[in-house]
Scaffold this active site. Sequence first.
Site, PDB file in Angstrom:
ATOM      1  N   ARG A  38      38.068  71.770  74.798  1.00  0.00           N
ATOM      2  CA  ARG A  38      37.294  72.699  73.953  1.00  0.00           C
ATOM      3  C   ARG A  38      36.168  73.374  74.729  1.00  0.00           C
ATOM      4  O   ARG A  38      35.773  74.478  74.379  1.00  0.00           O
ATOM      5  CB  ARG A  38      36.742  71.957  72.743  1.00  0.00           C
ATOM      6  CG  ARG A  38      37.852  71.628  71.774  1.00  0.00           C
ATOM      7  CD  ARG A  38      37.332  71.135  70.464  1.00  0.00           C
ATOM      8  NE  ARG A  38      38.380  71.193  69.479  1.00  0.00           N
ATOM      9  CZ  ARG A  38      38.463  70.401  68.425  1.00  0.00           C
ATOM     10  NH1 ARG A  38      37.550  69.491  68.207  1.00  0.00           N
ATOM     11  NH2 ARG A  38      39.466  70.528  67.572  1.00  0.00           N
ATOM     12  N   LYS A 203      47.679  64.317  56.201  1.00  0.00           N
ATOM     13  CA  LYS A 203      46.847  64.967  55.171  1.00  0.00           C
ATOM     14  C   LYS A 203      47.735  65.692  54.162  1.00  0.00           C
ATOM     15  O   LYS A 203      47.797  66.926  54.124  1.00  0.00           O
ATOM     16  CB  LYS A 203      45.891  65.959  55.828  1.00  0.00           C
ATOM     17  CG  LYS A 203      44.830  65.299  56.684  1.00  0.00           C
ATOM     18  CD  LYS A 203      43.754  66.305  57.078  1.00  0.00           C
ATOM     19  CE  LYS A 203      42.955  65.821  58.260  1.00  0.00           C
ATOM     20  NZ  LYS A 203      43.359  66.433  59.531  1.00  0.00           N
ATOM     21  N   GLY A 357      45.109  68.214  66.440  1.00  0.00           N
ATOM     22  CA  GLY A 357      44.738  67.356  67.566  1.00  0.00           C
ATOM     23  C   GLY A 357      45.860  66.457  68.055  1.00  0.00           C
ATOM     24  O   GLY A 357      46.093  66.346  69.258  1.00  0.00           O
ATOM     25  N   GLY A 380      43.502  72.501  61.109  1.00  0.00           N
ATOM     26  CA  GLY A 380      43.301  72.922  59.716  1.00  0.00           C
ATOM     27  C   GLY A 380      43.164  74.429  59.611  1.00  0.00           C
ATOM     28  O   GLY A 380      43.732  75.058  58.722  1.00  0.00           O
TER      29      GLY A 380
HETATM   30  P1  AMP Z   1      47.054  65.119  60.307  1.00  0.00           P
HETATM   31  O1  AMP Z   1      45.590  65.204  60.616  1.00  0.00           O
HETATM   32  O2  AMP Z   1      47.384  65.450  58.893  1.00  0.00           O
HETATM   33  O3  AMP Z   1      47.882  65.914  61.298  1.00  0.00           O
HETATM   34  O4  AMP Z   1      47.437  63.601  60.474  1.00  0.00           O
HETATM   35  C1  AMP Z   1      47.436  62.929  61.697  1.00  0.00           C
HETATM   36  C2  AMP Z   1      47.637  61.478  61.431  1.00  0.00           C
HETATM   37  O5  AMP Z   1      48.860  61.270  60.762  1.00  0.00           O
HETATM   38  C3  AMP Z   1      47.696  60.635  62.671  1.00  0.00           C
HETATM   39  O6  AMP Z   1      46.545  59.850  62.737  1.00  0.00           O
HETATM   40  C4  AMP Z   1      48.957  59.790  62.470  1.00  0.00           C
HETATM   41  O7  AMP Z   1      48.755  58.429  62.774  1.00  0.00           O
HETATM   42  C5  AMP Z   1      49.216  59.951  60.995  1.00  0.00           C
HETATM   43  N1  AMP Z   1      50.624  59.681  60.643  1.00  0.00           N
HETATM   44  C6  AMP Z   1      51.726  60.281  61.128  1.00  0.00           C
HETATM   45  N2  AMP Z   1      52.835  59.717  60.613  1.00  0.00           N
HETATM   46  C7  AMP Z   1      52.430  58.734  59.782  1.00  0.00           C
HETATM   47  C8  AMP Z   1      53.108  57.793  58.966  1.00  0.00           C
HETATM   48  N3  AMP Z   1      54.439  57.736  58.913  1.00  0.00           N
HETATM   49  N4  AMP Z   1      52.357  56.922  58.261  1.00  0.00           N
HETATM   50  C9  AMP Z   1      51.006  56.966  58.322  1.00  0.00           C
HETATM   51  N5  AMP Z   1      50.315  57.819  59.074  1.00  0.00           N
HETATM   52  C10 AMP Z   1      51.020  58.713  59.802  1.00  0.00           C
END
Ligand code: AMP
Length: 406
Positions: A38, A203, A357, A380
Amino acid sequence: MTEKLSIRDLPISGKQVLMRVDFNVPLDKEYHITNDTRISSALHSIKYVLEQGGSLVLMSHLGRPKGKKNPELSLIPVSKLLSKMLGQEVLMAPDCIGEEVQQLADTLQPGQVMLLENLRFHSAEEHPNEDPSFAQQLAELGELYVNNAFGTAHRSHSSTVAITKYFPGKSAAGFLLEKEIQFLGSAVLNPQRPFYAIIGGAKISSKIGVLRSLLSKVDGLFIGGGMAYTFFKAQGIDVGDSLHEDDLIPEAQKTLQEAKERNVDLFLPIDNVVADRISDDAATQVVQTTDSIPQGKMGVDIGPHTIDLFSSKLKDAKTVLWNGPLGVFEVGKFSNGTKAIARTLANLDAVTIVGGGDSTSAIHAVGYADRISHISTGGGASLEYIEYGKLPAIEALTDAAVKVLE
Ligand code: AMP
């Protein structure tokens, strides 16, 4: 979206530029910066201002101090690294507003740089209405305004939106922000087809809206990671202890229905790596989606057949957008799906855009960052841009058609 004023359009020589950057870098326990992307990606705009004979005041947030001073989230380590990268001193301000900061700002000479302390030490940064004078005090530190922080462009904060009213005709986009708008804008508004999107991560509530809006733009949608299990439940499949959100089941059902109506291929994992806990020494097995995930177990990664299916379907892509890991990528044992998809993308002859990220870390982990067309600095923000076609902080900038006021 209307074209916005660019940093190139500003009469910088002899002027003080106030630049919003995104220096929200990861720090380890000893406050060492563990990834400086960054900072390095902001250098182009920073050097440009200095080369044009301007002085520069930089401002950023770091972490979530929630309106309170927190030495652990000070930008001092950033000022030190930036100083090294630029080969010149970066003056570190004791705060981001106040008399002392104003006095320091007044002493800056052309070619000099000052970094303000963490904007989010003041709650008015995230809540501009609480204290409109916060934006005004920031604004008094510069004569021209540049926003180069794409990662926070979806937020209406003091330093991104409220501040622009003090710079009429002089609020411009930095190079990084411009590049983001160009790539995301052309991928979404005018993509080369077939255009596919891969959405993973956790999310669910903030991503389900973007899934619906992607259906009107893409030829195929791939859903994985923690996003998938709400969709399985929406089809009556048991997911055990996997991450899911029951109240979003109706929304997931609508998304599945709409995909059918629009003739968009929607791919969900056909098999899953299932574990008894989130740990590298967890007991794991591969379960076909149709067999349901037993109670006490959770889906933590896409399975090998899903990797093959997704990879083969992605082969004819001309544009791919990827946001969110396909499993709990932080745990080595559950990172195979995410890494495999990262590799697949790197080998495509297509415009590839990666945001978020974790997906970005996965691309770096497999060593293929230079084979991706665009790695977005805002997860986001890139999704909201795709969903709404605009972002508050970009809207707030001066329109390109406006003549710059001297
Ligand atoms: P996001 O910020 O929405 O892209 O989410 C990222 C997070 O999603 C990471 O910390 C991953 O560990 C989590 N993640 C991905 N797949 C899974 C899953 N099957 N179960 C729980 N967490 C997950």
